[in-house]
Design a protein around this motif. Structure first.
Motif, short mmCIF file in Angstrom:
data_model
loop_
_atom_site.label_atom_id
_atom_site.label_comp_id
_atom_site.label_asym_id
_atom_site.label_seq_id
_atom_site.Cartn_x
_atom_site.Cartn_y
_atom_site.Cartn_z
N ARG A 235 0.83 -1.22 0.00
CA ARG A 235 0.00 0.00 0.00
C ARG A 235 0.85 1.26 0.00
O ARG A 235 0.40 2.31 -0.43
CB ARG A 235 -0.93 -0.01 1.21
N THR A 236 2.06 1.17 0.52
CA THR A 236 2.92 2.35 0.60
C THR A 236 4.08 2.29 -0.37
O THR A 236 4.92 3.19 -0.38
CB THR A 236 3.47 2.53 2.03
N VAL A 237 4.14 1.25 -1.19
CA VAL A 237 5.25 1.09 -2.12
C VAL A 237 4.80 1.48 -3.53
O VAL A 237 3.74 1.06 -3.99
CB VAL A 237 5.76 -0.38 -2.13
N GLN A 238 5.62 2.29 -4.18
CA GLN A 238 5.39 2.61 -5.58
C GLN A 238 6.36 1.77 -6.40
O GLN A 238 7.58 1.98 -6.37
CB GLN A 238 5.63 4.10 -5.84
N PHE A 239 5.81 0.79 -7.12
CA PHE A 239 6.65 -0.13 -7.87
C PHE A 239 7.13 0.51 -9.17
O PHE A 239 6.47 1.39 -9.72
CB PHE A 239 5.89 -1.42 -8.16
N ASP A 240 8.28 0.06 -9.64
CA ASP A 240 8.86 0.55 -10.88
C ASP A 240 9.49 -0.64 -11.59
O ASP A 240 10.11 -1.50 -10.95
CB ASP A 240 9.91 1.62 -10.59
N TRP A 241 9.39 -0.70 -12.89
CA TRP A 241 9.84 -1.86 -13.62
C TRP A 241 11.36 -1.92 -13.81
O TRP A 241 11.91 -3.01 -13.97
CB TRP A 241 9.12 -1.96 -14.96
N VAL A 242 12.08 -0.81 -13.81
CA VAL A 242 13.53 -0.86 -14.04
C VAL A 242 14.26 -1.63 -12.94
O VAL A 242 15.01 -2.57 -13.23
CB VAL A 242 14.12 0.56 -14.25
N PRO A 243 14.06 -1.31 -11.65
CA PRO A 243 14.73 -2.12 -10.63
C PRO A 243 14.24 -3.57 -10.61
O PRO A 243 15.00 -4.48 -10.26
CB PRO A 243 14.43 -1.42 -9.31
N LEU A 244 13.00 -3.80 -11.02
CA LEU A 244 12.51 -5.17 -11.06
C LEU A 244 13.18 -5.98 -12.17
O LEU A 244 13.39 -7.18 -12.03
CB LEU A 244 10.98 -5.19 -11.21
N ILE A 245 13.52 -5.31 -13.28
CA ILE A 245 14.30 -5.98 -14.34
C ILE A 245 15.65 -6.41 -13.79
O ILE A 245 16.10 -7.54 -13.99
CB ILE A 245 14.48 -5.06 -15.56
N TRP A 246 16.32 -5.50 -13.09
CA TRP A 246 17.64 -5.83 -12.53
C TRP A 246 17.51 -6.92 -11.48
O TRP A 246 18.36 -7.82 -11.40
CB TRP A 246 18.33 -4.59 -11.98
N PHE A 247 16.45 -6.88 -10.69
CA PHE A 247 16.21 -7.93 -9.70
C PHE A 247 16.11 -9.29 -10.41
O PHE A 247 16.73 -10.27 -9.99
CB PHE A 247 14.92 -7.63 -8.91
N CYS A 248 15.31 -9.36 -11.46
CA CYS A 248 15.12 -10.62 -12.18
C CYS A 248 16.43 -11.11 -12.80
O CYS A 248 16.73 -12.32 -12.75
CB CYS A 248 14.06 -10.46 -13.27
N CYS A 249 17.21 -10.21 -13.37
CA CYS A 249 18.50 -10.60 -13.95
C CYS A 249 19.43 -11.15 -12.89
O CYS A 249 20.08 -12.19 -13.09
CB CYS A 249 19.14 -9.42 -14.67
N ILE A 250 19.53 -10.47 -11.77
CA ILE A 250 20.44 -10.91 -10.70
C ILE A 250 19.97 -12.24 -10.12
O ILE A 250 20.79 -13.14 -9.88
CB ILE A 250 20.56 -9.82 -9.62
N LEU A 251 18.67 -12.40 -9.94
CA LEU A 251 18.15 -13.67 -9.43
C LEU A 251 18.44 -14.80 -10.41
O LEU A 251 18.86 -15.90 -10.01
CB LEU A 251 16.64 -13.55 -9.17
N ALA A 252 18.25 -14.55 -11.69
CA ALA A 252 18.54 -15.57 -12.70
C ALA A 252 20.02 -15.94 -12.70
O ALA A 252 20.38 -17.12 -12.86
CB ALA A 252 18.11 -15.07 -14.08
N TRP A 253 20.89 -14.96 -12.50
CA TRP A 253 22.34 -15.25 -12.45
C TRP A 253 22.68 -16.14 -11.27
O TRP A 253 23.62 -16.93 -11.34
CB TRP A 253 23.14 -13.97 -12.37
N HIS A 254 21.97 -15.99 -10.16
CA HIS A 254 22.21 -16.87 -9.02
C HIS A 254 22.04 -18.34 -9.43
O HIS A 254 22.87 -19.18 -9.08
CB HIS A 254 21.24 -16.56 -7.86
N PHE A 255 21.00 -18.62 -10.16
CA PHE A 255 20.77 -19.99 -10.60
C PHE A 255 21.73 -20.38 -11.72
O PHE A 255 22.20 -21.52 -11.79
CB PHE A 255 19.32 -20.17 -11.04
N GLN A 256 22.04 -19.45 -12.59
CA GLN A 256 22.93 -19.74 -13.71
C GLN A 256 24.31 -20.16 -13.23
O GLN A 256 24.89 -21.11 -13.75
CB GLN A 256 23.04 -18.52 -14.63
N ILE A 257 24.86 -19.46 -12.26
CA ILE A 257 26.21 -19.82 -11.81
C ILE A 257 26.19 -21.18 -11.12
O ILE A 257 27.13 -21.96 -11.24
CB ILE A 257 26.85 -18.74 -10.92
#
Length: 193
Positions: free
Chosen positions: A34-56
């Protein structure tokens, strides 16, 4: 215990803690939606970093095929995992106790810091890949070479449009690399059977 088992245990600890802290940040953001304003740019970086965790982790399973292990291999994989851990911890805010969390403002002010350790991860990945017999400019390394300048562009720019385009291009390269250049989970199943 084999050399590979030693590194697999270490990597699993570091990468598991990294994934846990990233998912905890998401849980807190959802809890405070309710108090968070979401934005897609940091979420893209989040997804990339999370995917790299599994990739390595999947990439390390392929390294088991190497006949010779040494301390530089071990340190390289631990360093790469450590860089991902740092990057994952910095990319999203921890909104607990925050009145208003704006992901765009957070990323512009502090979240970009996650890209520094991500750049370190990419450099270590290039070195590890070249030590596996790939040339620095072999096909699996080419997306990494393109990703590094994109990271720099997103880091130094003050313009939202440049940051957004750089983030989308980076995501596209990550998807391309995962699908066509780097180890994939299905490949492990085919080689094991």
């Amino acid at each position: 215990m084999s050399d590979f088992e030693l590194i697999a245990i270490s990597l699993s600890f570091i990468l598991g803690l990294g994934v846990a802290q990233m998912l905890t940040a998401v849980m807190e953001l959802i809890r405070e939606h309710r108090t968070v304003q979401f934005d897609w740019v940091p979420l893209i970086w989040f997804c990339c970093i999370l995917a790299w965790h599994f990739q390595i982790w999947f990439g390390a399973l392929h390294v088991d095929q190497l006949t010779e292990w040494n301390s530089s291999w071990y340190l390289g994989f631990v360093a790469a995992s450590g860089f991902l851990f740092l990057s994952g911890g910095l990319v999203l805010p921890r909104p607990s106790g925050m009145v208003d969390a704006d992901l765009c403002e957070y990323f512009e002010a502090r979240g970009r810091m996650a890209l520094f350790p991500l750049a370190g991860f990419l450099v270590v990945s290039l070195v590890l890949n070249s030590n596996m017999g790939l040339g620095y400019f072999a096909a699996p390394n080419l997306p990494l070479w393109v990703m590094l300048p994109l990271l720099v562009a997103v880091l130094v720019t003050k313009r939202r449009s440049v940051s957004a385009v750089g983030s989308m291009l980076f995501l596209g390269l990550v998807i391309y690399g995962f699908l066509f250049q780097w180890s994939v989970p299905g490949e492990l199943v085919r080689t094991a059977g």
